[in-house]
Design an enzyme around this catalytic site. Structure first.
Site, PDB file in Angstrom:
ATOM      1  N   HIS A   1     -35.843   6.860 -19.512  1.00  0.00           N
ATOM      2  CA  HIS A   1     -36.694   7.731 -18.709  1.00  0.00           C
ATOM      3  C   HIS A   1     -38.156   7.382 -18.985  1.00  0.00           C
ATOM      4  O   HIS A   1     -38.632   7.541 -20.109  1.00  0.00           O
ATOM      5  CB  HIS A   1     -36.433   9.203 -19.065  1.00  0.00           C
ATOM      6  CG  HIS A   1     -35.124   9.716 -18.557  1.00  0.00           C
ATOM      7  ND1 HIS A   1     -34.329  10.590 -19.274  1.00  0.00           N
ATOM      8  CD2 HIS A   1     -34.456   9.469 -17.410  1.00  0.00           C
ATOM      9  CE1 HIS A   1     -33.239  10.878 -18.586  1.00  0.00           C
ATOM     10  NE2 HIS A   1     -33.300  10.192 -17.445  1.00  0.00           N
TER      11      HIS A   1
ATOM     12  N   PHE B   1     -38.241   8.138 -24.750  1.00  0.00           N
ATOM     13  CA  PHE B   1     -37.344   7.850 -25.873  1.00  0.00           C
ATOM     14  C   PHE B   1     -35.876   8.171 -25.573  1.00  0.00           C
ATOM     15  O   PHE B   1     -35.183   8.734 -26.401  1.00  0.00           O
ATOM     16  CB  PHE B   1     -37.788   8.602 -27.140  1.00  0.00           C
ATOM     17  CG  PHE B   1     -39.275   8.602 -27.388  1.00  0.00           C
ATOM     18  CD1 PHE B   1     -40.005   7.422 -27.301  1.00  0.00           C
ATOM     19  CD2 PHE B   1     -39.946   9.765 -27.704  1.00  0.00           C
ATOM     20  CE1 PHE B   1     -41.388   7.407 -27.537  1.00  0.00           C
ATOM     21  CE2 PHE B   1     -41.325   9.767 -27.935  1.00  0.00           C
ATOM     22  CZ  PHE B   1     -42.042   8.595 -27.851  1.00  0.00           C
ATOM     23  N   HIS B   2     -35.399   7.760 -24.387  1.00  0.00           N
ATOM     24  CA  HIS B   2     -34.013   8.030 -24.005  1.00  0.00           C
ATOM     25  C   HIS B   2     -33.250   6.751 -23.658  1.00  0.00           C
ATOM     26  O   HIS B   2     -32.610   6.677 -22.604  1.00  0.00           O
ATOM     27  CB  HIS B   2     -33.972   8.978 -22.798  1.00  0.00           C
ATOM     28  CG  HIS B   2     -34.533  10.331 -23.038  1.00  0.00           C
ATOM     29  ND1 HIS B   2     -34.886  11.188 -22.011  1.00  0.00           N
ATOM     30  CD2 HIS B   2     -34.800  10.996 -24.191  1.00  0.00           C
ATOM     31  CE1 HIS B   2     -35.347  12.310 -22.517  1.00  0.00           C
ATOM     32  NE2 HIS B   2     -35.316  12.219 -23.836  1.00  0.00           N
ATOM     33  N   PRO B   3     -33.254   5.717 -24.488  1.00  0.00           N
ATOM     34  CA  PRO B   3     -32.520   4.495 -24.125  1.00  0.00           C
ATOM     35  C   PRO B   3     -31.006   4.715 -24.162  1.00  0.00           C
ATOM     36  O   PRO B   3     -30.477   5.303 -25.103  1.00  0.00           O
ATOM     37  CB  PRO B   3     -32.958   3.498 -25.197  1.00  0.00           C
ATOM     38  CG  PRO B   3     -33.324   4.341 -26.376  1.00  0.00           C
ATOM     39  CD  PRO B   3     -33.922   5.585 -25.802  1.00  0.00           C
TER      40      PRO B   3
END
Length: 541
Positions: free
Chosen positions: A303, A477-479
């Site tokens: 995101h 920080f949503h890998p």
């Protein structure tokens, strides 16, 4: 190099992060099962981990963060971003934003339906909901969609801000419904986020699932134990080799399975360094190919938040409240006495889910709204009162990759997010900026005279707005997705619907890398749900 006698367990779990802590808890419930939990990072005994505002001191800190960076990204006008990942037990749940978010029912229905290669059975919303509830301790009590007796604390925030209340009312005036609970399958609306905290302290996966069970005789935790490689007999994973901080190598043998919970960054990298991945890429590392699996490290989704910022008048924000030693002392005293106020803040307090334009059938963007502004993470707050309205595309169509840079276990991975690479993502970025401007122009905010200074009102056309988004955009920080699940017929699927690596024996993946597509919201609690569900499948009950 010194070696130590092999250690043998039924299950060896790599990574004491979000998924690893829960899996260790569930698998070790069976007293006849032995479990090793192997973590490259250290203990969570740094005080800023547990104070919610301490994320400011944990991200980009080598004590708590692996401090990765992305490759220069064309979609971000050539910029490179920090890419935080937790370096302690609890993993990224020990340094993240603490927001409890499941996503949308349609996300999981899409996982189950799969794509043209076939379905992922068992992942519909009605099938995964029981696993969200299984570990939930919901502040509002139990009902058809919530549980109040689990370990994972879900609390209301212990603060409110005048400027955030005004933004909420402005969003309602712009057409969004009020929302008290974002986690009932349809999250469109605006309201304060619920958080993984208890009595004003962070509630990480380590605190919820690991620390209460460390006394179990059949569970062994090893910290400061980076995995050098996975070990194989043919195509069966038999264990792994660890280099301890004292320089001793230890081989962990798994009677049943090795379970990779190292996250969307490190799980694919460990596979490639061990010989599992796209054949030519593995060979280029100087590693013998164990299994040619081209999807390893591909399908990265994240995101990208477009951080819009507005100066305001006649209202206090954290920028000025924390600008003096007296102000900081008052904030500290409030937290010390009541566990409330700015030190109890999650990074973002107010949330909203909206459709960036009418062409979208369901909410496709998420807001994280903050009563503060700064130039970039880690830099000082601005000297004037202002708020940030970050907006991210929930379902990006751009795809990136994460790969091993070399066979050296200490080498940082090659992280290539490929943000804003598609026309659709650039269009959503432009729509998002226009939507935010519409919210900021509503009567509820008018008395504070909001003045947009990031990106600035000079950006008007679709092309200019997409360029502006690239200039101010950053990861939230949503890998996910780098070892995606899918049927064996899918040439890019790495695992099946239960996390078992295609074409391999004794090897499973249980972390955010398993997601075929990113969820419509923050990704920590969906990762816990996946671990809960697969733990049940491993036990067969």
């Amino acid at each position: 190099m010194n070696t130590e006698t092999d250690k043998t367990y039924d299950y060896v779990i790599v990574g004491a992060g979000t998924a690893g802590c829960l899996l260790a808890n569930r698998l070790s419930r069976d007293k006849g099962t032995t479990v090793a939990l192997v973590e490259a990072g250290g203990n969570d005994n740094y005080h800023w981990i547990h104070i919610p505002v301490g994320y400011l001191y944990c991200i980009n800190n080598p004590r708590t963060d692996w401090m990765y960076r992305t490759q220069a990204d064309a979609g971000l006008n050539g910029r490179s971003l920090i890419y935080p990942r937790g370096r302690v037990i609890g993993g990224s749940s020990s340094i993240n934003g603490m927001i409890y978010m499941r996503g949308q029912a349609a996300d999981y229905d899409a996982w189950a339906a799969g794509d043209g290669y076939g379905p992922n059975p068992g992942w519909r919303w009605d099938e995964v909901l029981p696993f969200f509830k299984e570990h939930e301790a919901y502040h509002g009590g139990a009902d058809a969609l919530h549980n109040d007796r689990g370990e994972w604390q879900v609390s209301r925030q212990r603060l409110s801000w005048e400027i955030l209340d005004a933004f909420r009312e402005a969003a309602v005036q712009a057409g969004l419904p009020r929302k008290d609970d974002f986690n009932r399958g349809d999250n469109e609306g605006v309201g304060y986020f619920e958080v993984n905290q208890k009595k004003g302290f962070r509630f990480s996966a380590a605190r919820a699932f690991l620390k209460p069970i460390l006394a179990r005789d059949n569970l062994s935790l090893f910290i400061h134990a980076p995995v050098q490689r996975l070990n194989f007999e043919g195509r069966r994973c038999t264990g792994l080799t660890v280099l301890r901080e004292d320089g001793v190598t230890v081989t962990f043998c798994a009677n049943k399975e090795v379970i990779l919970c190292a996250g969307a960054v490190n799980t694919p990298v460990l596979l490639e360094r061990s010989g599992v991945g796209q054949g030519a890429r593995v060979s280029a590392l100087g590693v013998p190919v164990v299994h040619d699996l081209p999807g390893v490290g591909e399908n990265l989704q994240d995101h990208l938040q477009v951080r819009m910022a507005f100066k305001v008048q006649g209202v206090k924000t954290l920028n000025t409240l924390a600008s003096t030693w007296i102000g900081k002392a008052r904030i500290g005293l409030e937290y010390l006495l009541t566990r409330t106020g700015p030190m109890s803040m999650a990074p973002s307090q107010l949330g909203a889910f909206a459709r960036s334009s009418e062409r979208h059938a369901r909410a496709n963007v998420q807001y994280h709204v903050q009563p503060l502004t700064l130039e970039a993470f880690g830099q000082p707050l601005h000297s004037f009162d202002a708020f940030t309205a970050s907006v991210c595309n929930l379902r990006p169509t751009s795809r990136g990759s994460i790969h091993a840079a070399s066979s050296d276990p200490d080498a940082a991975p090659l992280i290539t997010p490929n943000y804003l690479a598609t026309d659709e993502d650039r269009q959503v970025a432009a729509e998002s900026i226009r939507l935010t401007r519409r919210i900021a122009s509503q009567p509820a905010l008018a008395r504070y005279q909001p003045e947009e200074f990031k990106p600035g009102m000079q950006f008007v056309s679709d092309a200019d707005l997409a360029t502006a988004a690239g200039a101010i955009g950053t990861t939230i920080f949503h890998p996910v997705g780098t070892c995606k699940m899918g049927p064996a017929a899918d040439p890019m699927a790495v695992c099946d619907a239960q996390g078992r690596v295609h074409g391999m024996g004794g090897l499973r993946v249980v972390d955010a890398s398993l997601m075929p597509t990113i969820t419509s919201g923050n990704t920590n609690s969906p990762t816990l749900m996946m671990a809960e569900k697969i733990a049940r499948e491993i036990h067969g009950r």
